[in-house]
Design a protein around this motif. Structure first.
Motif, mmCIF file in Angstrom:
data_model
loop_
_atom_site.group_PDB
_atom_site.id
_atom_site.type_symbol
_atom_site.label_atom_id
_atom_site.label_comp_id
_atom_site.label_asym_id
_atom_site.label_seq_id
_atom_site.Cartn_x
_atom_site.Cartn_y
_atom_site.Cartn_z
ATOM 1 N N ALA A 79 41.944 50.327 34.869
ATOM 2 C CA ALA A 79 42.429 49.123 34.184
ATOM 3 C C ALA A 79 41.340 48.073 34.102
ATOM 4 N N VAL A 80 41.301 47.355 32.981
ATOM 5 C CA VAL A 80 40.318 46.289 32.751
ATOM 6 C C VAL A 80 41.092 44.988 32.533
ATOM 7 N N PRO A 81 40.857 43.942 33.336
ATOM 8 C CA PRO A 81 41.622 42.695 33.163
ATOM 9 C C PRO A 81 41.195 41.962 31.899
ATOM 10 N N SER A 82 42.137 41.230 31.336
ATOM 11 C CA SER A 82 41.854 40.454 30.137
ATOM 12 C C SER A 82 41.195 39.119 30.518
ATOM 13 N N LYS A 83 40.747 38.389 29.476
ATOM 14 C CA LYS A 83 40.108 37.102 29.727
ATOM 15 C C LYS A 83 41.094 36.094 30.321
ATOM 16 N N ARG A 84 42.340 36.131 29.851
ATOM 17 C CA ARG A 84 43.350 35.215 30.363
ATOM 18 C C ARG A 84 43.633 35.475 31.831
ATOM 19 N N ALA A 89 42.799 33.949 37.578
ATOM 20 C CA ALA A 89 42.401 34.381 38.923
ATOM 21 C C ALA A 89 41.374 33.461 39.556
ATOM 22 N N GLN A 90 40.773 32.568 38.762
ATOM 23 C CA GLN A 90 39.782 31.656 39.320
ATOM 24 C C GLN A 90 40.471 30.603 40.194
#
Length: 240
Positions: A79-84, A89-90
């Motif tokens: 799985a690759v996380p999206s930009k959102r 997560a920051q």
């Protein structure tokens, strides 16, 4: 409309049915003969499938302890996380004017350590001493403020002076007092006796009219002040 009203009137004009003409319908009837006794086995009750299912005991499921380490699926590994999702997560940054907490023991600089207090600062640093403690020989027991020597002002002493009674003040009169000799020997005059006599009035059945107006009342004329008071207010006259 007229036909429907006539039908309704004809229906209401019918007499009510006599309920006593019908035979008595009792819920229980006595039998002439008793029912025959059963010699065979009693009635057998067959359980339905639902009752049989409810009668079964519940199965105890043993709790399976899962291991804290579980296998990660192949799709989760790829799985690759999206930009959102990466932005959420920051960690949240602190506010613009935020400052970290100051430590409890702040290190003192060399100028503060070598500072010398002035005479005024030394004078202000001395604890206050009360006059009563300085005059008394022992200083261990504190003296309250109510025992301190004080002197009232001239105006306070003037206000604290009690007021004197008025020269014309008469005290409470006694309930029983002696009657003077003049009051006991006083004789009432003819005019006083005339005024003390009650007015003679006839009863209603003797011809007394309480609504009759006297001759003096009919010939009376109001004064200018009464005429002025009898006039309506200007605001009421304007509204009309």
């Amino acid at each position: 409309m007229a036909f429907s009203m006539a039908t309704r009137t004809h229906k209401l004009a019918q007499p009510k049915a006599n309920r006593l003409s019908y035979p008595d319908r009792r819920s229980v009837y006595w039998l002439d003969e008793l029912p025959p006794e059963r010699t065979g086995p009693h009635t057998k009750i067959h359980l339905t499938p639902r009752w049989s299912e409810l009668c079964r005991s519940k199965k105890l499921h043993t709790q399976v302890t899962l291991s804290p380490i579980w296998e990660v699926s192949e799709w989760a590994l790829r799985a690759v996380p999206s930009k959102r999702l990466c932005s959420l997560a920051q960690p949240r940054a602190p506010a613009a004017g935020w400052e970290p907490e100051r430590p409890l023991l702040v290190p003192l600089n060399r100028a503060t350590q070598m500072a010398v207090a002035t005479a005024r600062v030394s004078q202000l640093a001395q604890p206050k001493r009360r006059q009563a403690q300085e005059n008394s020989g022992h200083k261990s027991k504190p003296v309250s403020m109510t025992h301190l020597p004080c002197r009232a002002s001239a105006h306070t002493e003037l206000l604290s002076t009690p007021k004197h009674e008025h020269p014309g003040f008469a005290g409470g009169r006694s309930v029983c007092w002696p009657v003077s000799r003049a009051a006991r020997s006083y004789v009432a005059g003819e005019r006083l006796l005339e005024l003390s006599v009650p007015k003679a009035r006839k009863a209603l059945f003797e011809g007394y009219d309480p609504y009759i107006v006297s001759r003096a009342a009919r010939s009376a004329s109001p004064s200018p002040r009464i005429q002025e008071l009898s006039l309506p207010l200007p605001r009421k006259c304007s509204s009309k």
